[in-house]
Scaffold this active site. Structure first.
Site, PDB file in Angstrom:
ATOM      1  N   CYS A 149       0.893  -1.200   0.031  1.00 22.65           N
ATOM      2  CA  CYS A 149       0.043   0.191  -0.186  1.00 22.65           C
ATOM      3  C   CYS A 149       0.873   1.189   0.142  1.00 22.65           C
ATOM      4  CB  CYS A 149      -1.095   0.018   1.202  1.00 22.65           C
ATOM      5  SG  CYS A 149      -1.829   1.489   1.544  1.00 22.65           S
ATOM      6  N   CYS A 152      -0.490   4.100   2.222  1.00 21.72           N
ATOM      7  CA  CYS A 152      -0.329   3.788   3.624  1.00 21.72           C
ATOM      8  C   CYS A 152       1.466   4.223   3.947  1.00 21.72           C
ATOM      9  CB  CYS A 152      -0.502   2.559   3.961  1.00 21.72           C
ATOM     10  SG  CYS A 152      -1.908   1.939   3.497  1.00 21.72           S
ATOM     11  N   ASP A 153       2.098   3.572   3.211  1.00 23.88           N
ATOM     12  CA  ASP A 153       3.561   3.681   3.497  1.00 23.88           C
ATOM     13  C   ASP A 153       4.605   4.283   2.693  1.00 23.88           C
ATOM     14  OD1 ASP A 153       2.756   1.877   5.461  1.00 23.88           O
ATOM     15  OD2 ASP A 153       2.896  -0.003   4.162  1.00 23.88           O
TER      16      ASP A 153
END
Ligand code: NAP
Length: 330
Positions: A149, A152-153
């Site tokens: 992701c 997300c990261d």
């Protein structure tokens, strides 16, 4: 984190029998909630504790959902769908389904605290899960540089070199997003031709920070305790090289999420839930399915939403037939 809906969920007695329970909360689940709520079927949506909203919660701009000429952020689209479902009376529970018993006339759906909900019909819209490369290093370094992701990261890789694995729209989207942070993004693809749509492929191919590594498969991920390199092998020459990266984003597609139901419902050879023609009718009566979990071909937010609509209408007809005149009079 557990999210709360704006509609409080009344405490549900175990002997209450609902008209319909919807398992899953992507575009398919929420669209079926909107339609069944508007049909006065008081749907209960069991949305998931972590996965609520589905795959679009991990996406940035959605440019191809009709009705949003400027595009819309994935999480905003899902919030809108949730609010629209709640506006018509859908109850949304941010919990996980741990078991289903779909065989009888009354379907039983159990959530993680052990509560069992009963219903005459169920819509399964559990979507799909990220596919893994299947390497031991991938598991070992998951969360330590290996991610599924970018939204997300991606932030953790500011000014670093990273690699994205895959040649589809997801991989292009991840790679383009990651250029905001990374100094360089390698896209490792196993063929010399992208599967991605032309618009996404052209954007990625033209980006100065993105370098394509063609005809290459991942054979290992180096690093302990964190990623320090990605080992790739050219499929024609068998030459092995190590890309100097600190992050690896795996974007090689999804598999339908069928763990809950795979022993109870027929599946297709592709692993999706088998449905009757263009309908949402599964191999068991009273059980309907919608979205990516039945779709190995299109897998778009809009096709998932359309299939959620179809499932809601199928449920409506099923319940109308189920309730004999004698029952309906009660
Ligand atoms: P996808 O279209 O199935 O592409 C998966 C890619 O990963 C393919 O290039 C495939 O290679 C590669 N791959 C699969 N298994 C692999 C493995 N074990 N090792 C290495 N490479 C592997 O999946 P997706 O990109 O997630 O897209 C899924 C659907 O969502 C598509 O319909 C797509 O259009 C849609 N989508 C749309 C958008 C958008 O419109 N913005 C964004 C994301 C996704 P091969 O090409 O060799 O098979």
């Amino acid at each position: 984190m557990k999210r709360k809906g704006t509609t409080p969920v009344a405490s549900v007695q175990n002997d209450e029998i609902r008209d319909v329970i919807i398992v899953g909360s992507g575009p398919a689940g929420y669209t079926s909630a909107i339609y069944t709520a508007r049909a006065n079927l008081s749907p209960l949506v069991i949305a998931g504790s972590v996965t609520a909203g589905g795959e679009l919660m991990n996406t940035t701009d959605v440019e191809n959902f009709p009705g949003f000429p400027e595009g819309i952020m994935g999480p905003d689209l899902m919030d809108n769908l949730q609010k629209q479902a709640e506006r018509f009376g859908a109850e949304i529970l941010f919990d996980d389904v741990t078991n289903v018993d779909l065989s009888g006339d009354i379907k039983k759906v159990t959530i993680n605290d052990g509560t069992v909900y009963n219903a005459y019909s169920v819509i399964i819209s559990t979507g799909s899960a990220y596919r893994e490369l299947g390497l031991a290093d991938e598991k070992r370094l998951s969360g330590k540089g290996v991610s599924w992701c970018a939204t997300c990261d991606g932030f953790f890789f500011r000014d670093q070199q990273i690699a994205v694995v895959g040649g589809g729209d997801s991989a292009m989207e991840e790679a383009l997003f990651l250029t905001k942070f990374a100094s360089k993004v390698f896209v490792v693809h196993r063929r010399s031709e992208l599967r991605a749509s032309k618009i996404m492929a052209d954007r990625a191919l033209a980006h100065e920070k993105i370098e394509f590594v063609w005809d290459s498969e991942v054979v290992g991920i180096d690093g302990d305790p964190k990623v320090t390199g990605l080992r790739v092998k050219n499929r024609h020459t068998n030459d092995e090289t190590t890309l100097d990266v600190t992050g690896v984003f795996v974007a090689i597609g999804n598999d339908p999420r069928t763990d809950l139901i795979k022993d109870q419902l027929e599946l297709t050879p592709e692993g999706t839930i088998a449905v009757d023609g263009r309908s949402s009718q599964t191999s068991l009566k009273g059980v309907f399915a919608a979205g990516d979990v039945i779709d190995s071909k299109y897998r778009q937010a809009i096709t998932a939403a359309g299939s959620g609509c179809a499932a809601a209408i199928d449920v409506e007809h099923y319940l109308a037939d189920l309730k004999t005149p004698a029952q309906a009079a009660n």
